[in-house]
Design a protein around this motif. Structure first.
Motif, PDB file in Angstrom:
ATOM      1  N   PRO A   1       2.635  -3.359   8.208  1.00 21.73           N
ATOM      2  CA  PRO A   1       1.620  -2.324   7.997  1.00 21.73           C
ATOM      3  C   PRO A   1       1.887  -1.513   6.737  1.00 21.73           C
ATOM      4  CG  PRO A   1       3.162  -1.648   9.695  1.00 21.73           C
ATOM      5  CD  PRO A   1       3.515  -3.065   9.367  1.00 21.73           C
ATOM      6  N   GLU A   2       0.883  -0.728   6.336  1.00 20.70           N
ATOM      7  CA  GLU A   2       1.018   0.091   5.132  1.00 20.70           C
ATOM      8  C   GLU A   2       2.136   1.128   5.277  1.00 20.70           C
ATOM      9  OE1 GLU A   2      -2.765   1.838   4.377  1.00 20.70           O
ATOM     10  OE2 GLU A   2      -3.675  -0.037   3.688  1.00 20.70           O
ATOM     11  N   GLY A   3       2.334   1.626   6.470  1.00 26.81           N
ATOM     12  CA  GLY A   3       3.450   2.523   6.745  1.00 26.81           C
ATOM     13  C   GLY A   3       3.389   3.805   5.948  1.00 26.81           C
ATOM     14  N   PRO A   4       4.551   4.298   5.470  1.00 30.04           N
ATOM     15  CA  PRO A   4       4.603   5.586   4.769  1.00 30.04           C
ATOM     16  C   PRO A   4       3.811   5.591   3.465  1.00 30.04           C
ATOM     17  CG  PRO A   4       6.722   4.449   4.650  1.00 30.04           C
ATOM     18  CD  PRO A   4       5.893   3.691   5.627  1.00 30.04           C
ATOM     19  N   ALA A   5       3.486   4.425   2.928  1.00 28.73           N
ATOM     20  CA  ALA A   5       2.690   4.380   1.692  1.00 28.73           C
ATOM     21  C   ALA A   5       1.317   4.999   1.911  1.00 28.73           C
ATOM     22  CB  ALA A   5       2.554   2.942   1.205  1.00 28.73           C
ATOM     23  N   ALA A   6       0.737   4.784   3.095  1.00 28.95           N
ATOM     24  CA  ALA A   6      -0.584   5.337   3.374  1.00 28.95           C
ATOM     25  C   ALA A   6      -0.559   6.856   3.352  1.00 28.95           C
ATOM     26  CB  ALA A   6      -1.084   4.818   4.725  1.00 28.95           C
ATOM     27  N   GLU A   7       0.480   7.434   3.942  1.00 31.72           N
ATOM     28  CA  GLU A   7       0.607   8.891   3.965  1.00 31.72           C
ATOM     29  C   GLU A   7       0.795   9.445   2.550  1.00 31.72           C
ATOM     30  OE1 GLU A   7       3.772  12.227   5.623  1.00 31.72           O
ATOM     31  OE2 GLU A   7       3.645  10.272   6.621  1.00 31.72           O
ATOM     32  N   ALA A   8       1.621   8.761   1.756  1.00 31.15           N
ATOM     33  CA  ALA A   8       1.859   9.198   0.379  1.00 31.15           C
ATOM     34  C   ALA A   8       0.576   9.144  -0.436  1.00 31.15           C
ATOM     35  CB  ALA A   8       2.937   8.324  -0.265  1.00 31.15           C
ATOM     36  N   CYS A   9      -0.232   8.111  -0.233  1.00 29.79           N
ATOM     37  CA  CYS A   9      -1.494   7.962  -0.965  1.00 29.79           C
ATOM     38  C   CYS A   9      -2.483   9.054  -0.572  1.00 29.79           C
ATOM     39  CB  CYS A   9      -2.101   6.590  -0.713  1.00 29.79           C
ATOM     40  SG  CYS A   9      -1.220   5.234  -1.539  1.00 29.79           S
TER      41      CYS A   9
ATOM     42  N   THR B   1       5.716  -2.577   2.034  1.00 33.05           N
ATOM     43  CA  THR B   1       5.159  -3.888   2.382  1.00 33.05           C
ATOM     44  C   THR B   1       4.094  -4.290   1.369  1.00 33.05           C
ATOM     45  OG1 THR B   1       3.398  -2.931   3.725  1.00 33.05           O
ATOM     46  CG2 THR B   1       5.512  -3.393   4.831  1.00 33.05           C
ATOM     47  N   ARG B   2       3.643  -5.525   1.480  1.00 33.74           N
ATOM     48  CA  ARG B   2       2.575  -5.987   0.595  1.00 33.74           C
ATOM     49  C   ARG B   2       1.326  -5.124   0.793  1.00 33.74           C
ATOM     50  NH1 ARG B   2       0.992 -12.068   1.349  1.00 33.74           N
ATOM     51  NH2 ARG B   2       3.132 -12.289   0.594  1.00 33.74           N
TER      52      ARG B   2
ATOM     53  N   GLY C   1       1.238  -2.001   1.895  1.00 38.18           N
ATOM     54  CA  GLY C   1       1.509  -0.681   1.339  1.00 38.18           C
ATOM     55  C   GLY C   1       1.410  -0.684  -0.174  1.00 38.18           C
ATOM     56  N   ALA C   2       1.927  -1.738  -0.800  1.00 38.63           N
ATOM     57  CA  ALA C   2       1.852  -1.855  -2.260  1.00 38.63           C
ATOM     58  C   ALA C   2       0.403  -1.940  -2.723  1.00 38.63           C
ATOM     59  CB  ALA C   2       2.637  -3.075  -2.732  1.00 38.63           C
ATOM     60  N   ALA C   3      -0.404  -2.702  -1.994  1.00 34.92           N
ATOM     61  CA  ALA C   3      -1.822  -2.827  -2.341  1.00 34.92           C
ATOM     62  C   ALA C   3      -2.526  -1.482  -2.217  1.00 34.92           C
ATOM     63  CB  ALA C   3      -2.493  -3.866  -1.452  1.00 34.92           C
ATOM     64  N   ARG C   4      -2.143  -0.700  -1.189  1.00 31.81           N
ATOM     65  CA  ARG C   4      -2.750   0.620  -1.005  1.00 31.81           C
ATOM     66  C   ARG C   4      -2.379   1.550  -2.164  1.00 31.81           C
ATOM     67  NH1 ARG C   4      -4.169   4.233   3.267  1.00 31.81           N
ATOM     68  NH2 ARG C   4      -4.931   6.101   2.198  1.00 31.81           N
ATOM     69  N   VAL C   5      -1.126   1.521  -2.589  1.00 29.72           N
ATOM     70  CA  VAL C   5      -0.701   2.366  -3.709  1.00 29.72           C
ATOM     71  C   VAL C   5      -1.425   1.956  -4.985  1.00 29.72           C
ATOM     72  CG1 VAL C   5       1.237   3.011  -5.198  1.00 29.72           C
ATOM     73  CG2 VAL C   5       1.564   2.877  -2.719  1.00 29.72           C
ATOM     74  N   ARG C   6      -1.523   0.652  -5.214  1.00 25.24           N
ATOM     75  CA  ARG C   6      -2.198   0.188  -6.428  1.00 25.24           C
ATOM     76  C   ARG C   6      -3.668   0.586  -6.417  1.00 25.24           C
ATOM     77  NH1 ARG C   6      -4.445  -3.049 -10.068  1.00 25.24           N
ATOM     78  NH2 ARG C   6      -3.118  -4.119 -11.591  1.00 25.24           N
ATOM     79  N   ALA C   7      -4.310   0.464  -5.257  1.00 27.95           N
ATOM     80  CA  ALA C   7      -5.720   0.852  -5.146  1.00 27.95           C
ATOM     81  C   ALA C   7      -5.901   2.345  -5.396  1.00 27.95           C
ATOM     82  CB  ALA C   7      -6.262   0.474  -3.775  1.00 27.95           C
ATOM     83  N   GLU C   8      -4.945   3.147  -4.947  1.00 25.85           N
ATOM     84  CA  GLU C   8      -5.032   4.601  -5.158  1.00 25.85           C
ATOM     85  C   GLU C   8      -4.889   4.933  -6.640  1.00 25.85           C
ATOM     86  OE1 GLU C   8      -6.329   7.753  -3.782  1.00 25.85           O
ATOM     87  OE2 GLU C   8      -5.620   6.386  -2.222  1.00 25.85           O
TER      88      GLU C   8
END
Length: 469
Positions: A340-348, A389-390, A392-399
């Protein structure tokens, strides 16, 4: 759904909510270049600020209709064209082309309309006739002047005391200071100017004054009342003050509802200007080895209402900030772990909240960029801990991509992010030499790349490269 944007309004002297007449559309006019020379980086401070504004408006859900004029007839242009032995069209064509090239280099979006003054002489003549019919003008020595005493609100934008202005005193030049405020010229008769700088009009052959040009062009494309007028602070007086007077008196309606002005760019603590000879153009900076992306980042990242003291150390810092950001984006593309996106989602989510709130607060771009770099730091930490995760990385890049819709330089791209044919050939040689275990040949290719300013980094995911600062 649109988000509220609060901007400082020069007319009121307060930060106010931008309130478009017909949301979600925002209509705004930005004063463009006077094409008697190549625009310098000081000019582009204002142009980049209005570009960030239009991008922010779209980011907040608005539809934008922007006009940026090209002044291709005024006192200076005629003088310099005569010196060059050329007419207006021939003289200004190269500078118009240069401006459009520099716009593209700095990734400025093209406004919906970029009218030239010489293509709108009939609209200027019509506005002057309306002013004549309403009793706001008089003729002297063949020229038509605006009588500022006929407009009691004159001076409000510039906080000008008009009480001491002598009735009937006139000024013919396009630019002058507050101490020389006078009735200003709408239509100029100058018998000593060439035929190619004159047009037939009901009030006599001549040419428009500078100030009437923007009034006519803005109303042609945006209507008699529009949402926002933007420009550099040097245009507050006399240009914008005169625009308000002639437009309001010509139509009987309010002109621009909100006024945004961008502070000067300084060099060695002095205003950058062509008259002082202390200016740098975009090609000058590129020739000195500075990335156009770094130039845009530096201009966009400073608050538009604070003076920017421009220097090469600042450009180096901007380049380093972009390198960190682009390096993260490259590493994000290599993340392969599932989950899952995990902590990356919260950071975004937190970064987006601060980013949007900063822009909504008088276009606070320094704080918005701080939110971007906060996300970069958090993502780098997650990468270092193996916790990204992949997904989470995609979410950061999209942000970051969503934020880049405002700044235009946060993602790698452009000529500086591509290898030249020579560089690509050397990289191919090195990769093939490594595959064959010909290490001396690989090292020679690497040294050749470094001599060209390209630094290589070998990672488990392959070889990455970056430009040497």
């Amino acid at each position: 759904m649109t988000q509220e944007l609060r901007l400082f309004n020069t007319m009121s002297g307060r930060i106010e909510t931008l309130a478009p007449q017909a949301p979600p559309e925002v209509t705004f006019y930005a004063c463009g270049p006077t094409v008697y020379n190549r625009a310098h980086v000081g000019n582009f401070r204002s142009f980049v600020a209005t570009d960030v504004l239009r991008r922010t408006l779209r980011h907040f859900g608005y539809r934008v209709r922007e006009v940026m004029n090209l002044t291709d007839v005024d006192d200076r242009i005629i003088q310099k064209a005569q010196e060059a032995g050329a007419d207006l069209g021939a003289f200004t064509a190269g500078y118009v082309r240069a401006f459009e090239e520099d716009m593209a280099t700095l990734r400025l979006e093209r406004p919906e309309h970029m009218p030239r003054a010489t293509a709108h002489i009939p609209e200027m003549i019509d506005l002057i006739r309306r002013l004549q019919a309403r009793g706001h003008t008089y003729t002297a020595d063949g020229s038509v002047y605006f009588r500022i005493a006929s407009f009691p609100e004159y001076g409000r934008l510039a906080r000008l005391d008009v009480a001491g202005i002598q009735a009937g005193a006139r000024v013919d030049t396009d630019k002058y200071d507050k101490e020389n405020a006078r009735d200003f010229v709408l239509w100029k008769f100058k018998g000593d100017e060439p035929e190619w700088a004159q047009w037939e009009a009901p009030f006599g052959k001549g040419r428009p004054g500078w100030h009437i040009e923007c009034s006519a062009m803005s109303m042609r494309y945006l209507g008699e009342t529009f949402d926002l007028h933007a420009g550099g602070e040097d245009l507050i007086f006399p240009h914008h003050e005169n625009e308000i007077a002639q437009s309001t008196c010509g139509t009987g309606k309010p002109f621009a509802r909100h006024w945004m002005h961008v502070k000067h760019l300084l060099i060695d603590n002095e205003t950058m200007s062509k008259s002082k000879g202390n200016f740098l153009t975009i090609p000058d900076l590129v020739e000195k080895g500075h990335s156009p992306q770094a130039v845009r980042y530096l201009l966009a990242g400073s608050h538009y209402r604070k003076p920017l003291n421009f220097g090469f150390e600042g450009l180096k810092g901007a380049g380093a900030a972009l390198e960190r950001l682009h390096g993260l984006v490259a590493r994000l593309d290599e993340v392969g772990g599932e989950g899952p996106e995990g902590p990356a989602a919260e950071a975004c989510a937190e970064a987006r909240r601060v980013f949007d709130a900063s822009l909504a607060d008088d276009l606070n771009t320094p704080e918005a960029l701080a939110a971007v770099h906060g996300l970069v730091g958090r993502a780098n930490a997650l990468l270092a801990d193996g916790a990204l995760t992949r997904g989470g990385a995609a979410r950061v890049r999209a942000e970051i991509a969503a934020m880049d819709a405002v700044f235009g330089v946060l993602l790698p791209g452009g000529e500086e992010d591509r290898l030249s044919p020579e560089e690509q050939a050397l990289l191919d040689v090195r990769q093939e030499a490594r595959r064959r275990r010909e290490f001396a040949r690989a090292d020679a290719a690497r040294a050749g790349l470094e001599a060209l300013g390209v630094v290589l980094e070998d990672t488990p995911k392959g070889t990455r490269w970056r430009r040497k600062r």
